[in-house]
Structure formats: structure tokens, C-alpha cells
Design a protein around this motif. Structure first.
Motif, short mmCIF file in Angstrom:
data_model
loop_
_atom_site.label_atom_id
_atom_site.label_comp_id
_atom_site.label_asym_id
_atom_site.label_seq_id
_atom_site.Cartn_x
_atom_site.Cartn_y
_atom_site.Cartn_z
N ALA A 1 -0.89 11.79 30.81
CA ALA A 1 0.29 12.07 31.64
C ALA A 1 0.55 10.84 32.50
O ALA A 1 -0.36 10.35 33.17
CB ALA A 1 0.04 13.29 32.52
N TYR A 2 1.78 10.35 32.47
CA TYR A 2 2.19 9.18 33.25
C TYR A 2 3.24 9.57 34.27
O TYR A 2 4.05 10.48 34.04
CB TYR A 2 2.81 8.12 32.34
N GLY B 1 -9.87 13.83 32.54
CA GLY B 1 -10.00 13.04 33.75
C GLY B 1 -8.70 12.97 34.49
O GLY B 1 -7.63 13.15 33.91
N SER B 2 -8.80 12.75 35.78
CA SER B 2 -7.62 12.61 36.64
C SER B 2 -7.79 11.40 37.54
O SER B 2 -8.89 11.14 38.03
CB SER B 2 -7.42 13.84 37.52
N ALA B 3 -6.72 10.67 37.75
CA ALA B 3 -6.74 9.55 38.68
C ALA B 3 -6.76 10.08 40.11
O ALA B 3 -6.26 11.17 40.38
CB ALA B 3 -5.51 8.67 38.46
N HIS C 1 -0.12 16.19 41.89
CA HIS C 1 0.87 16.05 40.81
C HIS C 1 0.70 17.10 39.72
O HIS C 1 1.58 17.27 38.89
CB HIS C 1 0.79 14.65 40.20
N PHE C 2 -0.44 17.76 39.64
CA PHE C 2 -0.71 18.77 38.62
C PHE C 2 -0.58 18.21 37.20
O PHE C 2 -0.16 18.89 36.28
CB PHE C 2 0.18 20.00 38.80
N ALA C 3 -0.98 16.96 37.04
CA ALA C 3 -0.87 16.31 35.74
C ALA C 3 -1.79 16.96 34.71
O ALA C 3 -1.40 17.11 33.55
CB ALA C 3 -1.19 14.81 35.87
N GLY C 4 -3.00 17.34 35.11
CA GLY C 4 -3.91 18.01 34.18
C GLY C 4 -3.35 19.32 33.68
O GLY C 4 -3.47 19.66 32.50
N GLU C 5 -2.71 20.06 34.57
CA GLU C 5 -2.08 21.33 34.18
C GLU C 5 -0.95 21.09 33.20
O GLU C 5 -0.76 21.85 32.25
CB GLU C 5 -1.57 22.08 35.42
N ALA C 6 -0.18 20.03 33.42
CA ALA C 6 0.91 19.69 32.49
C ALA C 6 0.37 19.39 31.10
O ALA C 6 0.95 19.80 30.09
CB ALA C 6 1.71 18.51 33.03
N LEU C 7 -0.76 18.68 31.05
CA LEU C 7 -1.36 18.37 29.75
C LEU C 7 -1.91 19.63 29.07
O LEU C 7 -1.78 19.79 27.86
CB LEU C 7 -2.46 17.32 29.90
N LYS C 8 -2.51 20.53 29.85
CA LYS C 8 -2.98 21.80 29.28
C LYS C 8 -1.80 22.59 28.71
O LYS C 8 -1.90 23.21 27.65
CB LYS C 8 -3.70 22.64 30.34
#
Length: 123
Positions: free
Chosen positions: A31-32, A56-58, A66-73
Motif C-alpha cells: 500500500a502506497y 509489515g507497516s511503516a 492510515h489503516f494501510a494493513g486493513e486496506a491490503l487485507k
């Protein structure tokens, strides 16, 4: 060089992609936001299941929610539905003797509807 995710050096990421992605049984997601990598997930595919291989998360993603991990899930869930895969294994939970951090991880995974399932480990 890292992908902006300090817990995954580039060589580690490249090894997974080289050896797993070529089998057709693994996918890798990043996720970018504005060119900065916020989170990554690796998914291993079976006939009826998908399992997280690595994640992993930055720091910036965690600090700014940002909830980027959730977006990827969510993306993996959509891909699973498209492939006809019925189960998503969020993997990696300590069931007994868990630390406070591990308990938080279990609570997090339960938010996605996860059910704790004990699977024997072989060595």
C-alpha cells in the motif's frame, strides 16, 4: 535498500517474491500513499484458503492511522472471493502464554471475524 518498511529488508522481500510468486501460489501487496510504502502483505494461496505469509507497516502508517494493513487485507479478501477461496488464515497468533502485545494482535485479528484455531506445529 528497504521498501520503506524497516522490518523487511529488500533482500528478504526479493527472496519471497523470487521463490514464491513464480509458483502462482503467492501474491505480494504493497500500500502506497504519495509514493511512500505504508504496508506490505504476502499471501499464500491454496485451493480453499489464503494465508498471510508476511506483513509489515511503516512507522508513519501506524502513527498517522492510515489503516494501510486493513486496506491490503480487504484487497486480499476481494481477490479470494474472485478466486473462489473460502478461508482467509490471518496466521501467527500465540494461543497460550501470550504477551500483552500478542493479546492485542489476537484482538485485532478477531475484528476481522477470525476464529482462534489450534494447528499442531511440526519440527
Amino acid at each position: 535498500r528497504s521498501l520503506g518498511l524497516p522490518m523487511f529488508p529488500r533482500r528478504f522481500w526479493d527472496l519471497h517474491r523470487k521463490h514464491l510468486a513464480t509458483t502462482g501460489r503467492a501474491s505480494f501487496y504493497i500500500a502506497y500513499l504519495d509514493g511512500l510504502a505504508l504496508a506490505c502483505l504476502g499471501a499464500g494461496w491454496g485451493e480453499v484458503w489464503v494465508v498471510e505469509l508476511l506483513s509489515g507497516s511503516a512507522d508513519v502508517a501506524r502513527k498517522n492511522s492510515h489503516f494501510a494493513g486493513e486496506a491490503l487485507k480487504w484487497r486480499i479478501t476481494c481477490d479470494a472471493i474472485q478466486r473462489g477461496v473460502a478461508y482467509y488464515d490471518l496466521a501467527g497468533v500465540v494461543a497460550t502464554g501470550a504477551t500483552a502485545k500478542e493479546e492485542a494482535i489476537l484482538r485485532y485479528k478477531r475484528k476481522f471475524g477470525g476464529i482462534l484455531t489450534r494447528i499442531p506445529c511440526l519440527s
